[in-house]
Design a protein around this motif. Structure first.
Motif, short mmCIF file in Angstrom:
data_model
loop_
_atom_site.label_atom_id
_atom_site.label_comp_id
_atom_site.label_asym_id
_atom_site.label_seq_id
_atom_site.Cartn_x
_atom_site.Cartn_y
_atom_site.Cartn_z
N PHE A 171 0.97 -1.10 -0.14
CA PHE A 171 -0.11 -0.02 0.03
C PHE A 171 0.70 1.16 0.24
O PHE A 171 1.69 1.43 0.90
CB PHE A 171 -1.01 -0.06 1.25
N ALA A 172 0.77 2.04 -0.96
CA ALA A 172 1.66 3.22 -1.18
C ALA A 172 0.98 4.20 0.01
O ALA A 172 -0.17 4.21 0.41
CB ALA A 172 1.32 3.73 -2.46
N ASN A 173 1.64 5.19 0.30
CA ASN A 173 1.56 6.25 1.32
C ASN A 173 0.13 6.89 0.95
O ASN A 173 -0.05 7.46 -0.14
CB ASN A 173 2.48 7.42 1.53
N GLY A 174 -0.87 6.91 1.89
CA GLY A 174 -2.18 7.59 1.54
C GLY A 174 -3.36 6.76 1.23
O GLY A 174 -4.35 7.24 1.35
N HIS A 175 -2.93 5.40 0.79
CA HIS A 175 -3.92 4.72 0.46
C HIS A 175 -4.76 3.95 1.39
O HIS A 175 -4.19 3.65 2.45
CB HIS A 175 -3.45 3.48 -0.55
N THR A 176 -5.90 3.71 1.17
CA THR A 176 -6.84 2.90 2.02
C THR A 176 -6.47 1.66 2.10
O THR A 176 -6.45 0.83 1.24
CB THR A 176 -8.14 3.19 1.81
N VAL A 177 -6.31 1.00 3.21
CA VAL A 177 -6.03 -0.48 3.38
C VAL A 177 -7.12 -1.39 3.51
O VAL A 177 -7.53 -2.33 2.59
CB VAL A 177 -5.14 -0.79 4.76
N ILE A 178 -7.85 -1.05 4.26
CA ILE A 178 -9.39 -1.48 4.48
C ILE A 178 -10.33 -0.33 4.72
O ILE A 178 -10.18 0.40 5.76
CB ILE A 178 -9.60 -2.50 5.61
N ALA A 179 -11.30 -0.34 3.82
CA ALA A 179 -12.38 1.09 4.06
C ALA A 179 -13.25 0.58 5.31
O ALA A 179 -13.43 -0.65 5.40
CB ALA A 179 -13.10 1.09 2.59
N ALA A 180 -13.87 1.76 5.71
CA ALA A 180 -15.02 1.47 6.85
C ALA A 180 -15.98 0.77 6.18
O ALA A 180 -16.58 1.04 5.29
CB ALA A 180 -15.28 2.98 7.40
N GLY A 181 -16.39 -0.39 7.18
CA GLY A 181 -17.34 -1.11 6.63
C GLY A 181 -17.19 -2.41 5.66
O GLY A 181 -17.95 -3.08 5.34
N ALA A 182 -16.20 -2.15 5.21
CA ALA A 182 -15.73 -3.19 4.30
C ALA A 182 -15.40 -4.57 5.05
O ALA A 182 -15.18 -4.67 6.18
CB ALA A 182 -14.45 -2.74 3.48
N PRO A 183 -15.81 -5.68 4.30
CA PRO A 183 -15.39 -7.03 4.88
C PRO A 183 -13.95 -7.33 5.07
O PRO A 183 -13.35 -7.01 4.44
CB PRO A 183 -16.09 -7.97 3.92
#
Lengths: 600, 607
Positions: free
Chosen positions: A32-44
């Motif tokens: 994951f590059a800087n600033g990218h979302t690893v897991i979004a809120a509510g995502a499984p």
């Protein structure tokens, strides 16, 4: 480094080898590059994520809840709930290990310790882990240990009318930093700091009484109080020592430095404790910390050769001190105590056995000598050195001789090259003088190397034992074991050590340590640089395996030997072991050729 | 450089070898006829026993069989065991097949080899074994270069070793080739090539199959097989030597009478031819003359008296010297003193070895006479060609005898033991030859001691292959020679080249490098040249006319060995160089050490 995953962190340490294997094979790496979302809120959450490199923040409603750093598991709770309201964002370029949720759930079910980490709140989690000697747990245990577990200096008493000079002298002679005085109603303490202050005052030390400079407000703990009570006292009053009240009324002093060292198990502390010991009990007490020290250094990833370096000094100090405590000075001036074999080479970490010998000056006799030697071996057994199965110990008259008798022995070994003599010679070549009149040893060593003429027959007979044990590596480089057990010493360590020792004998090196021998053989062009480094690495690897599994054995209270269970090894360890044994095999063939073992 | 040369050499030899059967088959006179019917039970037995023997040797060569621990005591080779091993090394198929064949052919004189081979041993016991063990050196090169200059001495020693090894190898090749030929009915040439390939494989892939235990097992097998044969022979004659000898004499006598009869017939035919003025009259006269000559010789020959083999004293003494002094110069024997743990055991092992070897030679003597008796008459017909000669030549006398006394299965057993023996001896020989090249020449001389381990091993393997191929060629060329005689030639080289240098370097303080190398080479070249110019090679192998040989004696030792000693002495005495002085100075420490086993420094320091 091809090792993917560091299992030493919690809770993965509790995984069994087979589970680790499954774990490793299911392992995936995501970037994951800087600033990218690893897991979004509510995502499984389909996978457990463990941060390998970088930084990841856990955020809720734009607010940073936690920042995770390397080796931390970032979504253990969310994994169980399948989703979470939080979101995870990389705040640096990050590498993340991911392990499928199904596998984690399965492991949680099959391994309660591992499961506890995920399910329970912190308190319950700690209890689950308490079954395991984790670092935290050990620290906790240390803090709760009674103060006497740490090194307590015996109190040095001076009379109340003693002078400052007396105090300084006592400090010097007793290696202590504080003395106690007792006047009519008080007990006072006079420390090095007080001494310093006194010196600055420029008053005469000889005529000034100590009583005026001592402190009488003493802080003390009972000897059954936990270490942390003493620690608290020190922090609260910013003092660096507390008085320990023994149950029998005697007093001792716990120094801050000893307390800290107790917590970190510093080797030099053990060393100085050994040096200061005045009884076998104190010595045993000092030596009892060594095991922890080894464990700690091993856990911290200290290389096995470095651990061995530390331990070499400690072992030798212990032997020297033990002898010193047992034998009067008049004896020690006329004898030289040797440690032999692995101890002499300085390659013994966990005490596998004791090999020792005694050179007696010609013409010296003492009625107690035999008894002292027996006591010496007994003491070592008490310290955890099992007796040598070959009886290479000072209580055996064969290994307790006068200088001229040793000369005869050394000659005999060269002329009568049968197996037993070759074994003795091999052990002798590793001898190190530990205590006493070291000139006795130096003379014998010179005598041996001067008399050693190039003798191919001797060398061949000497090197022959390397063919005694099969290298447990099959034709298709598969590992061979007996009932799942592989003997590291017979399978490799002995071959390497003895092969190098044979080359050293041929080149007449008086060096003892195998690594040093390799280095010098390389310099003398006897070993090629690549072979030298292969041998070094192989030996270190085998010794580290031995240490690792030896520690596990010791922990389980099993007898120490060189057997390891192949099933315990990780895939990586197996592969490395194969490579290492291939080096051993090659080296063995080369020695067999060089020493013409095929003619014997 | 040497590596590529060796590779080229071995490649060339391989190519030669593959093209060899056609010319070789034509070039060899009187290639023996094949055995017509295959003896299946014997072949099966042979294969089983060879497999068994190889299995047992492999097992014996493994050192790791017992999971002994580090402190387990003992495990060394005792003097008795080493004695057996030496005997195993020494009792090659050559002596077993060769001596029995010699006795079979000439009777009493066959003993000269037995006795010669045997008396070399006391010499070794008293002069060499203990000293060699004390010095801790185990090749002739190592001993000789102990105080002399490395490079020239090693070059000489390696050359001497290689020549001895090659000659000794020939004998083994001929023995094994004949054996396979008789047993499997193969053409001799193919048999030798097959054996050669097997030998190379055995040595290169078998690893250390020349170890002490291999030799011990081999000695036991051979001794028990030969004992059984001798027992059966003695049983046949009612355990009476007198009967044995009487019957043998009777057989020979009958042979002589048959020849006389033949001569009479030929003489009559010749007389008729002359009287009738037939055109072939002169041919008939010639054949009659030859037949009568043979008859007279046969009638004169007394197998119970000397003179059947070596009729002139020079040849007899020369052969005796070769056999006596040669043993001490054999590379693979010297190595054996190295195995035991001390000098006393070394001496003991020679004592036992002498006993075993002596016993073995008595057996071969009985076997030889037994063969005369049992391979004659009606019962013996199945072992003979139409011409009356033994199938496979007289070298096969012992093998046929085993058939006669023990049947097909015993024949298979004895053949297998003999074959395995040959393999083991060859392994020992080739290893010493290969180590002479890889260690003495390649590592010490060419690379000045800086040789890479792997290269040295490679050179050693290439040498093994080269030696194997060379042995195949020579084995084919020397087909008709008696095996024991071939071994005798190897001994004469050893006695003329290696022995003088070895003995002088141990006992004579004035020996110098120059003297040793010059004298050694003189001995080597003289012996080799005289052998080639002598009747056995010049006439019998190279096919020159009888009587055209340059040197009249079969064995050159009396000349070559004497010449070697004289040259060594003369050159050494005349050598006044600084180096020579240094070498003389080094004699005393070496001497002390050879007597005590302790370095001179140690010895003087020790009071």
């Amino acid at each position: 480094m091809s090792t993917l995953f560091e299992f030493s962190a919690l809770p993965y340490r509790s995984l069994k080898p087979s589970e680790r294997e499954r774990f490793e094979s299911a392992l995936d790496i995501q970037y994951f590059a800087n600033g990218h979302t690893v897991i979004a809120a509510g995502a499984p959450h389909h996978a457990l994520l463990i941060l390998n490199k970088g930084l990841i923040a856990e955020e809720e409603n734009g607010e940073v809840l936690t920042v995770y750093s390397e080796q931390e598991t970032i979504n253990s709770k969310a994994l169980l709930n399948e989703t979470a309201q939080q979101q995870w964002v990389a705040i640096d370029d990050s590498l993340v290990f991911s392990i499928p949720r199904e596998l984690i759930l399965e492991l949680i079910r099959s391994n309660p310790q591992f499961g506890a980490y995920f399910y329970q709140d912190i308190a319950v989690r700690m209890t689950a882990l308490a079954q395991q000697t984790s670092e935290e747990n050990e620290l906790q245990a240390l803090l709760l240990a009674p103060v006497t577990a740490a090194y307590i200096h015996p109190a040095q008493w001076l009379s109340a009318d003693a002078s400052i000079l007396d105090a300084a002298r006592r400090m010097q002679s007793a290696h202590c930093t504080a003395v106690l005085i007792k006047n009519a109603e008080h007990i006072g303490i006079f420390t090095q700091r007080d001494l310093r202050d006194f010196v600055i005052s420029e008053l005469p030390a000889r005529s000034t009484a100590i009583a005026n400079y001592a402190h009488y407000r003493l802080h003390s703990v009972a000897d059954d109080e936990p270490i942390h009570a003493a620690m608290l006292l020190m922090t609260k009053h910013t003092i660096s020592r507390v008085i320990v009240r023994r149950a029998d009324g005697a007093l001792g002093i716990l120094e801050q430095v000893d307390l800290l060292a107790f917590l970190t198990q510093h080797s030099h502390l053990i060393q100085s404790q050994i040096e200061r010991a005045v009884s076998m009990d104190e010595l045993a007490q000092a030596w009892s910390h060594v095991d922890k020290l080894i464990r700690q250094q091993h856990r911290q990833g200290v290389k096995v050769t470095l651990i061995a370096d530390t331990l070499r000094e400690l072992h030798r100090k212990l032997l020297a001190k033990t002898w010193q405590l047992l034998a009067p000075a008049e004896i020690s001036a006329n004898v030289c105590l040797l440690c032999l074999g692995s101890e002499g080479r300085g390659e013994q970490i966990l005490a596998n056995d004791q090999d020792n010998a005694l050179i007696i000056a010609d013409g010296f006799e003492h009625p107690d000598l035999a008894a002292i030697c027996a006591a010496f071996n007994q003491a070592l057994i008490r310290f955890g050195y099992p007796p040598c199965p070959g009886k290479i110990m000072v209580n055996n008259p064969y290994w307790r001789r006068t200088e001229s008798e040793f000369k005869i022995l050394l000659d005999e070994w060269q002329v009568q090259t049968h197996r037993e003599n070759m074994l003795h010679l091999a052990i002798w070549l590793d001898a190190y003088p530990v205590y006493g009149n070291k000139a006795l040893f130096a003379r014998l060593r010179d005598y041996f190397y001067q008399g050693l003429v190039e003798n191919d027959s001797l060398l061949a007979h000497f090197a022959l034992p390397i063919e005694q044990f099969d290298t447990p590596l099959g034709f298709f480089s598969q590992l061979r074991s007996k009932g799942g057990l592989l003997d590291l010493k017979k399978g490799g360590i002995f071959t390497l050590v003895h092969g190098i020792r044979s080359l050293a004998l041929k080149a007449k090196l008086s060096e003892r340590n195998t690594y040093r021998r390799i280095e010098i053989l390389k310099q003398k062009d006897i070993l090629s640089p690549t072979l030298a480094s292969d041998l070094r690495e192989s030996l270190a690897y085998l010794q580290s395996l031995q240490l690792k599994y030896g520690l596990i054995k010791a922990q389980q209270g099993k007898l120490l030997d060189y057997g390891i269970e192949l099933a315990q090894l990780t895939t990586l360890e197996r592969d490395l072991l194969k490579d290492t044994l291939a080096v051993v095999k090659r080296f063995k063939q080369s020695i067999a050729h060089q020493f013409k073992l095929n003619t014997l | 450089m040497i590596k590529s040369n060796l590779q080229r050499l071995s490649l060339a030899s391989l190519m030669l070898a593959s093209s060899l059967p056609t010319w070789a088959a034509g070039a060899i006179e009187g290639a023996v006829e094949k055995r017509h019917d295959l003896n299946l039970p014997a072949i099966v037995m042979f294969l089983i026993f060879v497999a068994f023997t190889l299995g047992i040797t492999y097992w014996a060569a493994r050192r790791t069989k017992s999971a002994k621990d580090f402190y387990a005591a003992g495990g060394g080779i005792s003097g008795f065991q080493n004695g057996l091993a030496i005997a195993g090394d020494y009792m090659s198929a050559a002596s077993f097949l060769g001596i029995s064949a010699m006795v079979f052919g000439v009777g009493y004189d066959g003993l000269i080899y037995s006795i010669g081979f045997l008396v070399g041993w006391p010499l070794i016991t008293f002069l060499i074994a203990e000293r060699l063990r004390n010095l801790g050196k185990y090749t002739f090169a190592d001993v000789a270069s102990y105080r002399l200059s490395q490079t020239p001495v090693r070059i000489f020693a390696a050359t001497g070793t290689l020549v001895v090894v090659a000659l000794y190898l020939i004998a083994q090749m001929v023995g094994a080739g004949k054996l396979i030929q008789v047993l499997f009915g193969l053409d001799y040439t193919y048999a030798v090539i097959l054996v050669g390939i097997l030998m190379i494989m055995y040595v290169t892939f078998g690893g250390m199959l020349a170890t002490t235990w291999v030799q011990i097992i081999k000695a036991i097998l051979l001794l028990s097989g030969a004992s059984f044969m001798a027992f059966m022979v003695m049983k046949h004659v009612g355990f009476s030597f007198e009967t044995l000898f009487q019957q043998a004499v009777a057989v020979k006598h009958a042979g002589a009478e048959a020849l006389a009869l033949k001569a009479n017939v030929a003489a009559e035919a010749a007389a008729t031819a002359i009287s009738s003025n037939a055109p072939n009259a002169s041919a008939a006269v010639a054949s009659a003359a030859a037949a009568s000559k043979a008859a007279v010789a046969a009638a004169k020959a007394n197998i119970m008296a000397p003179g059947g083999l070596v009729s002139n004293p020079i040849d007899a003494i020369s052969l005796g010297m070769a056999l006596m002094f040669g043993t001490a110069g054999l590379p693979h024997i010297l190595m054996r003193f190295f195995t035991v743990s001390n000098a006393k055991e070394a001496r003991k092992s020679v004592f036992y070895a002498t006993g075993f070897i002596g016993y073995f030679y008595i057996l071969t003597f009985i076997i030889g006479f037994g063969a005369i008796v049992l391979l004659s008459g009606e019962a013996g017909m199945k072992f003979k060609e139409v011409s009356g000669a033994l199938i496979g030549g007289s070298n096969m006398a012992a093998i046929h005898l085993s058939d006669a006394v023990g049947g097909d299965y015993f024949l298979g057993f004895i053949s297998a033991v003999a074959f395995a023996t040959i393999l083991a001896v060859v392994a020992g020989l080739t290893l010493s030859g290969a180590s002479a090249v890889s260690h003495d020449i390649y590592a010490s001389v060419i690379k000045k001691g800086k040789a890479n381990e792997a290269d040295e091993i490679r050179v050693s393997k290439l040498t093994t292959i080269a030696l194997g191929i060379l042995a195949m060629f020579l084995g084919i060329a020397f087909e008709q020679q008696n095996i024991a005689f071939m071994v005798g030639l190897a001994f004469s080289i050893a006695a003329s080249a290696n022995f003088p240098v070895l003995i002088m370097s141990m006992f004579w303080k004035d020996l110098t490098t120059r003297g040793a190398v010059t004298g050694g080479f003189v001995g080597l070249i003289t012996a080799l040249t005289l052998i080639i110019l002598g009747p056995s090679v010049w006439v019998e192998v190279l096919g020159h006319e009888k009587g055209s040989e340059w040197f009249p004696y079969k064995n050159p030792t009396i000349f070559s060995m004497t010449l070697a000693f004289i040259t060594i002495w003369l050159v050494s005495v005349l050598d006044t160089s600084k180096q020579a002085a240094e070498e003389r100075a080094k004699f005393l420490p070496q001497f002390i050490r050879s007597m005590t086993g302790i370095g001179a420094e140690g010895a003087t320091d020790k009071h």
